[in-house]
Design an enzyme around this catalytic site. Structure first.
Site, PDB file in Angstrom:
ATOM      1  N   CYS A 161       4.393   5.030 -25.943  1.00  0.00           N
ATOM      2  CA  CYS A 161       3.031   5.587 -25.947  1.00  0.00           C
ATOM      3  C   CYS A 161       2.273   5.023 -24.749  1.00  0.00           C
ATOM      4  O   CYS A 161       1.835   5.760 -23.882  1.00  0.00           O
ATOM      5  CB  CYS A 161       2.332   5.260 -27.257  1.00  0.00           C
ATOM      6  SG  CYS A 161       3.103   6.026 -28.701  1.00  0.00           S
ATOM      7  N   ASN A 183      -2.185   8.587 -27.946  1.00  0.00           N
ATOM      8  CA  ASN A 183      -2.783   7.502 -28.727  1.00  0.00           C
ATOM      9  C   ASN A 183      -3.300   8.023 -30.063  1.00  0.00           C
ATOM     10  O   ASN A 183      -4.140   8.930 -30.104  1.00  0.00           O
ATOM     11  CB  ASN A 183      -3.919   6.851 -27.951  1.00  0.00           C
ATOM     12  CG  ASN A 183      -3.790   5.352 -27.782  1.00  0.00           C
ATOM     13  OD1 ASN A 183      -4.754   4.682 -27.440  1.00  0.00           O
ATOM     14  ND2 ASN A 183      -2.631   4.771 -28.012  1.00  0.00           N
TER      15      ASN A 183
END
EC number: 2.1.1.45
Length: 279
Positions: A161, A183
Protein backbone atom coordinates in the site's frame (compact mmCIF):
# COMPACT_ATOMS: atom_id res chain seq x y z
CA UNK A 1 -7.14 19.77 17.61
CA UNK A 2 -4.04 18.29 15.99
CA UNK A 3 -2.86 18.88 12.44
CA UNK A 4 -3.64 15.24 11.77
CA UNK A 5 -7.18 15.31 13.21
CA UNK A 6 -8.08 18.35 11.11
CA UNK A 7 -6.81 16.93 7.81
CA UNK A 8 -8.12 13.44 8.53
CA UNK A 9 -11.67 14.62 9.25
CA UNK A 10 -11.66 16.78 6.13
CA UNK A 11 -10.75 13.80 3.94
CA UNK A 12 -13.30 11.50 5.60
CA UNK A 13 -16.07 14.05 5.05
CA UNK A 14 -15.10 14.43 1.40
CA UNK A 15 -15.17 10.67 0.85
CA UNK A 16 -18.53 10.19 2.56
CA UNK A 17 -20.11 13.14 0.73
CA UNK A 18 -18.45 12.84 -2.68
CA UNK A 19 -16.82 9.42 -2.88
CA UNK A 20 -17.52 7.07 -5.77
CA UNK A 21 -18.89 3.61 -4.98
CA UNK A 22 -17.31 0.45 -6.43
CA UNK A 23 -20.46 -1.65 -6.00
CA UNK A 24 -20.72 -2.07 -9.78
CA UNK A 25 -17.52 -4.17 -9.69
CA UNK A 26 -16.62 -7.65 -8.50
CA UNK A 27 -14.05 -6.49 -5.94
CA UNK A 28 -11.05 -8.45 -4.63
CA UNK A 29 -11.55 -7.61 -0.96
CA UNK A 30 -13.93 -9.64 1.21
CA UNK A 31 -15.18 -9.13 4.74
CA UNK A 32 -13.24 -11.33 7.11
CA UNK A 33 -16.38 -12.13 9.12
CA UNK A 34 -18.63 -13.49 6.38
CA UNK A 35 -16.69 -13.57 3.11
CA UNK A 36 -19.03 -11.16 1.31
CA UNK A 37 -17.63 -8.42 -0.98
CA UNK A 38 -16.15 -5.46 0.91
CA UNK A 39 -17.15 -2.37 -1.06
CA UNK A 40 -15.84 1.16 -0.68
CA UNK A 41 -16.45 4.81 -1.36
CA UNK A 42 -13.30 6.45 -2.71
CA UNK A 43 -11.74 9.63 -4.03
CA UNK A 44 -8.49 9.91 -5.93
CA UNK A 45 -5.33 11.76 -4.98
CA UNK A 46 -5.28 13.24 -1.50
CA UNK A 47 -2.30 14.81 0.25
CA UNK A 48 -1.59 15.33 3.95
CA UNK A 49 1.17 17.79 4.91
CA UNK A 50 2.77 18.27 8.31
CA UNK A 51 5.37 20.80 9.47
CA UNK A 52 6.56 18.38 12.19
CA UNK A 53 5.87 20.83 14.98
CA UNK A 54 3.82 17.96 16.42
CA UNK A 55 3.66 14.22 15.88
CA UNK A 56 0.85 13.32 13.42
CA UNK A 57 -1.38 10.91 15.31
CA UNK A 58 -5.15 10.60 15.60
CA UNK A 59 -6.70 11.62 18.93
CA UNK A 60 -10.39 10.85 18.29
CA UNK A 61 -9.60 7.17 18.80
CA UNK A 62 -6.61 5.26 20.10
CA UNK A 63 -3.93 4.34 17.57
CA UNK A 64 -1.88 1.26 18.47
CA UNK A 65 1.32 3.26 18.21
CA UNK A 66 3.68 0.60 19.56
CA UNK A 67 2.32 -1.93 17.06
CA UNK A 68 2.86 0.61 14.28
CA UNK A 69 6.51 1.10 15.29
CA UNK A 70 7.10 -2.64 15.61
CA UNK A 71 5.80 -3.19 12.08
CA UNK A 72 8.07 -0.38 10.90
CA UNK A 73 11.11 -2.02 12.54
CA UNK A 74 10.14 -5.37 11.00
CA UNK A 75 10.05 -3.88 7.50
CA UNK A 76 12.79 -1.26 7.58
CA UNK A 77 15.26 -2.51 10.15
CA UNK A 78 14.97 -6.30 9.99
CA UNK A 79 13.99 -6.09 6.29
CA UNK A 80 11.96 -9.19 6.97
CA UNK A 81 9.05 -10.83 5.20
CA UNK A 82 8.83 -13.58 7.85
CA UNK A 83 5.60 -13.22 9.83
CA UNK A 84 7.15 -15.24 12.67
CA UNK A 85 9.63 -12.38 13.24
CA UNK A 86 6.69 -10.05 13.74
CA UNK A 87 4.88 -12.56 15.97
CA UNK A 88 7.92 -12.62 18.26
CA UNK A 89 7.30 -8.91 18.85
CA UNK A 90 3.73 -9.73 19.89
CA UNK A 91 2.22 -8.44 16.64
CA UNK A 92 -0.23 -10.50 14.57
CA UNK A 93 -1.57 -8.02 12.02
CA UNK A 94 -0.04 -9.96 9.11
CA UNK A 95 -1.17 -13.44 10.17
CA UNK A 96 -4.04 -13.52 7.67
CA UNK A 97 -1.63 -13.04 4.77
CA UNK A 98 0.97 -15.58 5.88
CA UNK A 99 1.92 -18.13 3.22
CA UNK A 100 2.79 -21.79 3.83
CA UNK A 101 6.47 -20.90 4.29
CA UNK A 102 5.57 -18.41 7.04
CA UNK A 103 6.30 -15.31 4.95
CA UNK A 104 4.29 -12.72 3.05
CA UNK A 105 6.22 -13.57 -0.08
CA UNK A 106 8.40 -11.03 -1.86
CA UNK A 107 6.71 -8.05 -0.21
CA UNK A 108 7.77 -5.13 1.99
CA UNK A 109 10.94 -6.06 3.92
CA UNK A 110 11.96 -8.53 1.23
CA UNK A 111 12.28 -5.67 -1.25
CA UNK A 112 14.23 -3.43 1.12
CA UNK A 113 16.64 -6.25 1.92
CA UNK A 114 17.56 -7.00 -1.69
CA UNK A 115 21.17 -6.05 -2.36
CA UNK A 116 20.51 -4.33 -5.66
CA UNK A 117 22.35 -1.00 -5.27
CA UNK A 118 26.04 -0.51 -6.05
CA UNK A 119 28.15 1.37 -3.50
CA UNK A 120 31.94 1.54 -3.49
CA UNK A 121 32.24 -1.64 -5.51
CA UNK A 122 29.81 -3.62 -3.36
CA UNK A 123 26.13 -4.47 -3.54
CA UNK A 124 24.00 -3.03 -0.73
CA UNK A 125 20.28 -2.90 -0.02
CA UNK A 126 17.99 0.11 -0.36
CA UNK A 127 18.08 1.11 3.31
CA UNK A 128 21.87 1.05 3.62
CA UNK A 129 22.20 2.91 0.32
CA UNK A 130 19.74 5.58 1.47
CA UNK A 131 21.50 6.11 4.80
CA UNK A 132 24.88 6.42 3.08
CA UNK A 133 23.66 8.83 0.41
CA UNK A 134 21.81 11.09 2.83
CA UNK A 135 25.05 11.56 4.76
CA UNK A 136 27.50 11.68 1.87
CA UNK A 137 25.52 13.03 -1.07
CA UNK A 138 22.77 15.15 0.51
CA UNK A 139 22.04 17.31 -2.56
CA UNK A 140 21.01 14.30 -4.65
CA UNK A 141 17.48 14.20 -6.03
CA UNK A 142 17.60 10.41 -6.09
CA UNK A 143 16.98 9.60 -2.42
CA UNK A 144 14.20 7.13 -3.18
CA UNK A 145 13.16 3.73 -1.85
CA UNK A 146 10.73 1.57 -3.79
CA UNK A 147 8.67 -1.44 -2.72
CA UNK A 148 6.69 -1.75 -5.96
CA UNK A 149 8.71 -4.25 -7.98
CA UNK A 150 6.76 -5.50 -11.05
CA UNK A 151 8.99 -8.59 -11.27
CA UNK A 152 7.86 -9.73 -7.81
CA UNK A 153 4.23 -8.58 -7.57
CA UNK A 154 2.81 -12.04 -8.30
CA UNK A 155 4.95 -13.50 -5.50
CA UNK A 156 3.54 -11.14 -2.85
CA UNK A 157 0.76 -12.04 -0.41
CA UNK A 158 -0.38 -8.44 -0.68
CA UNK A 159 1.04 -5.76 -2.93
CA UNK A 160 2.40 -2.80 -0.94
CA UNK A 161 0.00 0.00 0.00
CA UNK A 162 2.77 2.41 1.00
CA UNK A 163 5.23 1.77 -1.79
CA UNK A 164 7.66 4.69 -2.11
CA UNK A 165 9.59 7.23 -0.09
CA UNK A 166 11.50 10.24 -1.39
CA UNK A 167 13.85 12.18 0.86
CA UNK A 168 15.08 15.77 0.50
CA UNK A 169 17.90 17.52 2.35
CA UNK A 170 17.59 21.31 2.29
CA UNK A 171 19.32 23.79 4.63
CA UNK A 172 20.17 21.10 7.16
CA UNK A 173 16.64 19.71 7.32
CA UNK A 174 15.45 16.27 6.24
CA UNK A 175 12.12 16.32 4.43
CA UNK A 176 10.14 13.18 3.58
CA UNK A 177 7.49 12.51 0.95
CA UNK A 178 5.63 9.18 1.14
CA UNK A 179 3.41 7.69 -1.55
CA UNK A 180 0.63 5.17 -0.95
CA UNK A 181 -1.18 3.61 -3.88
CA UNK A 182 -4.19 2.90 -1.65
CA UNK A 183 -5.24 3.77 1.90
CA UNK A 184 -8.05 2.39 4.04
CA UNK A 185 -8.84 5.56 5.96
CA UNK A 186 -10.37 3.91 9.03
CA UNK A 187 -7.59 1.42 9.78
CA UNK A 188 -4.59 1.87 7.51
CA UNK A 189 -4.14 5.62 7.24
CA UNK A 190 -3.72 6.56 10.94
CA UNK A 191 -1.24 3.68 11.28
CA UNK A 192 0.78 4.47 8.16
CA UNK A 193 0.98 8.25 8.61
CA UNK A 194 2.25 7.87 12.17
CA UNK A 195 4.80 5.12 11.49
CA UNK A 196 6.42 6.81 8.49
CA UNK A 197 6.75 10.00 10.49
CA UNK A 198 8.54 7.95 13.13
CA UNK A 199 10.82 6.66 10.36
CA UNK A 200 11.60 10.23 9.31
CA UNK A 201 12.51 11.13 12.89
CA UNK A 202 14.70 8.04 13.28
CA UNK A 203 16.62 8.68 10.07
CA UNK A 204 16.98 12.40 10.79
CA UNK A 205 18.51 11.52 14.15
CA UNK A 206 21.07 9.03 12.83
CA UNK A 207 22.05 11.19 9.84
CA UNK A 208 22.38 14.38 11.88
CA UNK A 209 19.66 16.49 10.27
CA UNK A 210 16.85 18.53 11.76
CA UNK A 211 13.28 17.60 10.92
CA UNK A 212 11.80 19.15 7.81
CA UNK A 213 8.36 18.77 6.29
CA UNK A 214 6.47 15.48 6.12
CA UNK A 215 4.17 14.83 3.16
CA UNK A 216 1.88 11.80 2.75
CA UNK A 217 0.29 11.24 -0.68
CA UNK A 218 -2.60 8.82 -1.24
CA UNK A 219 -3.73 7.49 -4.63
CA UNK A 220 -6.96 5.57 -4.00
CA UNK A 221 -8.27 7.11 -0.78
CA UNK A 222 -11.19 5.03 0.44
CA UNK A 223 -13.63 4.17 3.21
CA UNK A 224 -15.22 0.73 3.45
CA UNK A 225 -19.01 0.93 3.56
CA UNK A 226 -19.23 -0.93 6.88
CA UNK A 227 -16.91 1.67 8.42
CA UNK A 228 -19.01 4.73 7.59
CA UNK A 229 -21.27 4.74 10.66
CA UNK A 230 -18.39 4.49 13.14
CA UNK A 231 -16.37 7.08 11.24
CA UNK A 232 -19.26 9.52 11.57
CA UNK A 233 -19.26 8.88 15.32
CA UNK A 234 -15.49 9.31 15.45
CA UNK A 235 -15.57 12.66 13.64
CA UNK A 236 -17.94 14.10 16.25
CA UNK A 237 -15.71 13.20 19.17
CA UNK A 238 -13.61 15.55 21.25
CA UNK A 239 -10.14 16.20 19.87
CA UNK A 240 -7.08 16.55 22.06
CA UNK A 241 -3.68 18.20 21.87
CA UNK A 242 -0.95 16.23 20.13
CA UNK A 243 1.29 14.08 22.33
CA UNK A 244 5.07 14.26 22.40
CA UNK A 245 7.10 11.48 20.79
CA UNK A 246 10.34 10.79 22.67
CA UNK A 247 13.06 8.92 20.81
CA UNK A 248 16.16 7.90 22.73
CA UNK A 249 18.74 10.53 21.69
CA UNK A 250 21.61 8.17 22.52
CA UNK A 251 20.84 5.97 19.49
CA UNK A 252 23.07 6.99 16.57
CA UNK A 253 22.90 3.79 14.50
CA UNK A 254 19.64 3.03 12.67
CA UNK A 255 19.98 -0.68 13.42
CA UNK A 256 20.27 -0.15 17.17
CA UNK A 257 16.74 1.17 17.71
CA UNK A 258 14.41 -1.06 19.73
CA UNK A 259 10.80 -0.51 20.75
CA UNK A 260 12.07 0.58 24.17
CA UNK A 261 13.66 3.65 22.56
CA UNK A 262 10.24 5.21 21.92
CA UNK A 263 7.74 6.81 24.28
CA UNK A 264 4.52 8.62 23.43
CA UNK A 265 4.04 11.16 26.21
CA UNK A 266 0.63 12.59 27.17
CA UNK A 267 -1.27 10.75 24.45
CA UNK A 268 -4.90 11.61 25.13
CA UNK A 269 -7.43 9.96 22.85
CA UNK A 270 -11.02 8.82 22.45
CA UNK A 271 -12.21 5.32 23.24
CA UNK A 272 -11.44 2.44 20.92
CA UNK A 273 -13.75 2.00 17.93
CA UNK A 274 -14.06 -1.34 16.19
CA UNK A 275 -13.73 -1.46 12.41
CA UNK A 276 -14.16 -4.79 10.67
CA UNK A 277 -11.19 -6.00 8.63
CA UNK A 278 -11.45 -6.55 4.88
CA UNK A 279 -8.99 -9.07 3.42
Amino acid sequence: MTQFDKQYNSIIKDIINNGISDEEFDVRTKWDSDGTPAHTLSVMSKQMRFDNSEVPILTTKKVAWKTAIKELLWIWQLKSNDVNDLNKMGVHIWDQWKQEDGTIGHAYGFQLGKKNRSLNGEKVDQVDYLLHQLKNNPSSRRHITMLWNPDDLDAMSLTPCVYETQWYVKHGKLHLEVRARSNDMALGNPFNVFQYNVLQRMIAQVTGYELGEYIFNIGDCHVYTRHIDNLKIQMEREQFEAPELWINPEVKDFYNFTIDDFKLINYKHGDKLLFEVAV
